[in-house]
Design a protein around this motif. Structure first.
Motif, mmCIF file in Angstrom:
data_model
loop_
_atom_site.group_PDB
_atom_site.id
_atom_site.type_symbol
_atom_site.label_atom_id
_atom_site.label_comp_id
_atom_site.label_asym_id
_atom_site.label_seq_id
_atom_site.Cartn_x
_atom_site.Cartn_y
_atom_site.Cartn_z
ATOM 1 N N LYS A 81 -37.713 -54.118 6.647
ATOM 2 C CA LYS A 81 -37.787 -53.605 8.006
ATOM 3 C C LYS A 81 -38.495 -52.261 7.973
ATOM 4 C CE LYS A 81 -36.554 -53.116 12.406
ATOM 5 N NZ LYS A 81 -37.752 -52.672 13.051
ATOM 6 N N ILE A 83 -39.214 -48.904 9.536
ATOM 7 C CA ILE A 83 -38.589 -48.049 10.542
ATOM 8 C C ILE A 83 -39.613 -47.037 11.016
ATOM 9 C CG2 ILE A 83 -36.793 -46.336 10.968
ATOM 10 C CD1 ILE A 83 -35.080 -47.818 8.924
ATOM 11 N N ASN A 84 -39.875 -47.077 12.306
ATOM 12 C CA ASN A 84 -40.796 -46.120 12.905
ATOM 13 C C ASN A 84 -39.992 -44.979 13.500
ATOM 14 O OD1 ASN A 84 -43.153 -47.655 12.416
ATOM 15 N ND2 ASN A 84 -42.647 -48.948 14.158
ATOM 16 N N GLY A 113 -34.166 -50.582 16.502
ATOM 17 C CA GLY A 113 -34.085 -50.231 15.087
ATOM 18 C C GLY A 113 -34.922 -49.041 14.664
ATOM 19 N N ASP A 114 -35.539 -48.346 15.618
ATOM 20 C CA ASP A 114 -36.364 -47.190 15.279
ATOM 21 C C ASP A 114 -35.559 -45.901 15.360
ATOM 22 O OD1 ASP A 114 -38.677 -48.752 14.999
ATOM 23 O OD2 ASP A 114 -39.056 -48.676 17.163
ATOM 24 N N LYS A 115 -36.013 -44.896 14.626
ATOM 25 C CA LYS A 115 -35.405 -43.566 14.734
ATOM 26 C C LYS A 115 -36.059 -42.864 15.914
ATOM 27 C CE LYS A 115 -34.355 -42.923 9.881
ATOM 28 N NZ LYS A 115 -34.518 -42.040 8.716
ATOM 29 N N ALA A 166 -30.733 -41.472 14.484
ATOM 30 C CA ALA A 166 -30.938 -42.742 13.780
ATOM 31 C C ALA A 166 -29.993 -43.776 14.374
ATOM 32 C CB ALA A 166 -30.663 -42.563 12.294
#
Length: 170
Positions: A81, A83-84, A113-115, A166
């Motif tokens: 995955k 993570i952007n 699912g991104d920060k 996050a």
């Protein structure tokens, strides 16, 4: 991993621990003997553990082995995955409705699912009111506390205050 394996005549050890095609050990044999067994079966002798004493070799079809190895690596890359980090920018004088819209966008990013990097921008003398910027960051963190955790506390960097959120791990 499969690039640096020695095959057949490339194996330099005098003796090797030989493993059959079904995974059973045939014992420690001289390389010439192991190579002869592999050639009798029409397969390759591949050194799979060169650091072991003696090195471990398997009797396998090397082309098929490399193909399966590349398939496994490709599958592993596909399952990773990425993570952007998405950014949401605020100003000190932000109105409540605008704050809620940006908070909703941040929640959408976190759920995918991104920060989220929260940036409070200061202009001119606004920098002297860093406490108000911290209040905005805290308000957002509290509002999103059910889906996010604060990864990096708010701190001033130049004319901006940044905080990183996050997504919460289930």
């Amino acid at each position: 991993m499969s690039k640096d394996l020695r095959v057949n005549e490339e194996i330099r050890a005098r003796e090797v621990r030989l493993i059959n095609t079904d995974g059973e050990q045939l014992g420690i044999l001289p390389v010439k003997e192991a190579l002869r067994i592999a050639q009798d079966k029409g397969l390759d002798l591949v050194e799979v553990a060169p650091a072991a004493k003696p090195p471990v070799c398997r009797i396998i079809d090397y082309g098929k082995y490399r193909y399966e190895q590349s398939k496994r690596e490709k599958e592993a890359r596909k399952n990773q995955k990425i993570i952007n980090v998405k950014e949401v920018k605020f100003r000190l004088g932000i109105e409540e409705h605008d704050f809620q819209v940006k908070a909703k966008n941040a929640a959408k990013f976190l759920k995918s699912g991104d920060k989220v990097k929260v940036t409070v921008m200061f202009r001119g003398r606004e920098i002297s009111h860093a406490d108000l910027g911290k209040a905005i960051c805290t308000k957002l963190a509290n509002q999103l506390s059910d889906i996010a955790v604060v990864e990096k506390q708010p701190n001033v960097e130049g004319r901006n205050m940044t905080m990183i959120l996050a997504p919460k791990q289930d």
